[in-house]
Scaffold this active site. Structure first.
Site, PDB file in Angstrom:
ATOM      1  N   CYS A  97       0.869  -1.169   0.000  1.00  0.00           N
ATOM      2  CA  CYS A  97       0.000   0.000   0.000  1.00  0.00           C
ATOM      3  C   CYS A  97       0.907   1.220   0.000  1.00  0.00           C
ATOM      4  CB  CYS A  97      -0.968  -0.025   1.185  1.00  0.00           C
ATOM      5  SG  CYS A  97      -0.178   0.075   2.793  1.00  0.00           S
ATOM      6  N   ALA A  98       0.487   2.314   0.590  1.00  0.00           N
ATOM      7  CA  ALA A  98       1.267   3.547   0.502  1.00  0.00           C
ATOM      8  C   ALA A  98       2.614   3.434   1.201  1.00  0.00           C
ATOM      9  CB  ALA A  98       0.474   4.710   1.088  1.00  0.00           C
TER      10      ALA A  98
END
Length: 538
Positions: A473-474
């Site tokens: 994810c980020a």
């Protein structure tokens, strides 16, 4: 099932990351075309105004094509093989679905008039006028395409049908599947749009309590990865306003900035972006508490660790290193953090503030502080005063809790407990069977810091043969393993540059930071090369 949902939620961040730069560009273009801010140079028709008008149109690219970004972005993270081909398949299947919808609505009467592509409920996507299903339709059809790709991409067809194998076979199946889905969409989506419209009114008028509940849920779900499902329908989807709060804010930024009155009255829906508010001010208080409670002999090391992380959070809005630190050590503090973030948002909304305030000072300055300075200084003062007061509250609560319950936050670890592993440890572990010595990727020899992190984390996760799935994810590297017993202790990962690690059975999340996409690429390259080596020796 939860692991799959988390993985899907993490994948949705891929297209969202593109919004930051374009959002800043749109905000700057709005500011530089406003004569009240930059003077007569911005008079309509001047070269200055025209060039910034061109730049503004370029800035709208990702917002105007948000559906396509999700259709293209999701397969990058969720396809188990041949990601590039999965992207192409997803795009073709999605556009086929939209084209079917266009033809169906023109052929049969579903109560939808396609003659005006700008009408509410309609949108031109890739040159095709279709129902405006927003990111909901994009995610749904992209999910269908990814499922077909993962299940049928490697299907072996008879030799005389070989031309239809691989991507062609996936697209053929997608063509067959989305035809009935297009009929179903034409039938059920217009009523769904009516329900969404009613919910928009209810949510937009939910007032201060509604904002508080929304922010609390978004914050408290961060550890599960499900927070993406909370904020994205509001930021990018039709939860409270068609097209999402972010697109509406930039589209009407000049109008909002020049309208007298409180921002809450002008654009109340903007408060559903307040989940970003705590990202600037919470790290100040939390980081200060970490430093103040660290042991004197560890104070400099703690400063070196906390200050860069705090600056990243304050400027860019990436708060996970802070949040996961106290989540691991004292989960009850994370609950307190969610409550405080909710309370912050409720207070500034009650004081008349609303709007898309960004996830860090860089974004907030361009899209809120500077545009609002001329006519809404009161909102800016409230933003900072309330935020700094809560920084002090965060500091007081966290310092008290750390000392009262002797929480081992950075700088308070037991002496000798944290170990930095070296090459000798690595060789010893290989000699004892942790990782096969024979198959070693050249990436392991690279001097690139991200390659070194990838190699280190892979070693901690039990080696290439132990990896069953990888995504990100980020800021987190998400990995599933075959045997969780081979995964090393948290300190090993911290020694390689990780901020922490989340463990959930066979699923692990290594908190890497903003470089996680590059780390993942090296990680996957090592796994692929070394697993090929293992197979060759068998």
């Amino acid at each position: 099932m939860m692991q799959k949902i988390q993985r899907f939620g993490g994948a949705m961040i891929t297209p969202v990351l593109l919004l930051a730069f374009n959002g800043i560009i749109l905000a700057l273009a709005t500011v530089f075309q406003n004569p009240d801010i930059v003077g007569s140079i911005a008079t309509e028709g001047s070269f200055w105004s025209n060039i910034w008008g061109v730049i503004e149109q370029g800035g709208w690219t990702v917002f105007d094509h948000m559906e396509l970004l999700f259709v293209i972005g999701l397969p990058i993270s969720l396809a188990r093989k041949a990601n590039g081909r999965a992207v192409m398949e997803s795009f073709v299947i999605y556009m086929t679905w939209n084209t079917f919808l266009n033809a169906i609505l023109q052929t049969w009467d579903f109560g939808v008039d396609l003659s005006n592509a700008d009408a509410i409920g309609l949108k031109a996507i890739g040159g095709v006028t279709t129902l405006d299903t927003n990111i909901i339709g994009a995610i749904a059809i992209s999910s269908v395409a990814i499922y077909l790709h993962n299940k049928f991409y490697d299907t072996v067809l008879p030799e005389w049908l070989g031309i239809f194998s691989g991507s062609s076979f996936v697209v053929i199946l997608g063509f067959i599947v989305v035809l009935p889905l297009a009929f179903l969409t034409a039938w059920i989506w217009p009523p769904i749009q009516n329900v969404i419209s009613q919910l928009q009114g209810a949510l937009a008028s939910s007032g201060t309590p509604g904002i508080g509940i929304y922010v609390f849920l978004e914050r408290i779900l961060i550890p599960t990865g499900l927070h993406h499902f909370i904020y994205q329908p509001f930021d990018l989807g039709p939860a409270v306003i068609p097209g999402g709060t972010i697109a509406y804010w930039f589209e009407h930024l000049s109008e909002i900035a020049n309208t007298p009155g409180t921002l809450r009255d002008i654009f109340p829906e903007g408060a559903f972006n307040f989940h970003n508010y705590s990202k600037v001010f919470a790290p100040i208080g939390i980081g200060g508490a970490f430093i103040a409670t660290s042991k004197p002999e560890n104070r400099k090391k703690t400063l070196a660790l906390v200050v860069p992380t705090a600056l990243t959070a304050i400027l860019a809005g990436i708060t996970e290193p802070f949040e996961f630190t106290f989540l691991f050590l004292a989960p009850q503090l994370f609950f307190v953090h969610a409550l405080l973030a909710s309370l912050m948002s409720m207070i500034i909304y009650a004081l008349g503030v609303s709007g898309v305030i960004g996830g860090g000072l860089i974004k907030t300055s361009t899209q809120f502080l500077i545009p609002m300075w001329a006519n809404h200084k009161d909102a800016i003062f409230i933003y900072f005063i309330v935020g700094l007061i809560f920084s002090v509250i965060y500091f007081g609560i966290f310092r008290w809790a750390i000392e009262r319950f002797d929480i081992k936050t950075p700088g308070r670890e037991i002496a000798g407990k944290v170990k930095m592993y070296d090459k000798k440890d690595y060789k010893e572990r290989k000699a004892t069977g942790g990782v096969a010595v024979e198959a070693t990727s050249k990436v392991r020899e690279s001097s690139n810091p991200n390659a070194q992190k990838a190699s280190h984390f892979l070693e901690g996760l039990g080696g290439s043969e132990n990896i069953t799935d990888v995504t990100n994810c980020a800021t987190r590297l998400r990995v599933s393993v075959a045997d969780e017993g081979q995964v090393l202790e948290d300190d090993f990962f911290k020694g390689g540059g990780a901020h922490g690690i989340v463990r959930n059975g066979k699923a692990f999340q290594v908190i890497v930071g903003l470089d996680v996409p590059k780390v993942r690429e090296f990680f996957e390259e090592i796994v692929e090369n070394e697993n090929e080596g293992y197979e060759g020796e068998e």
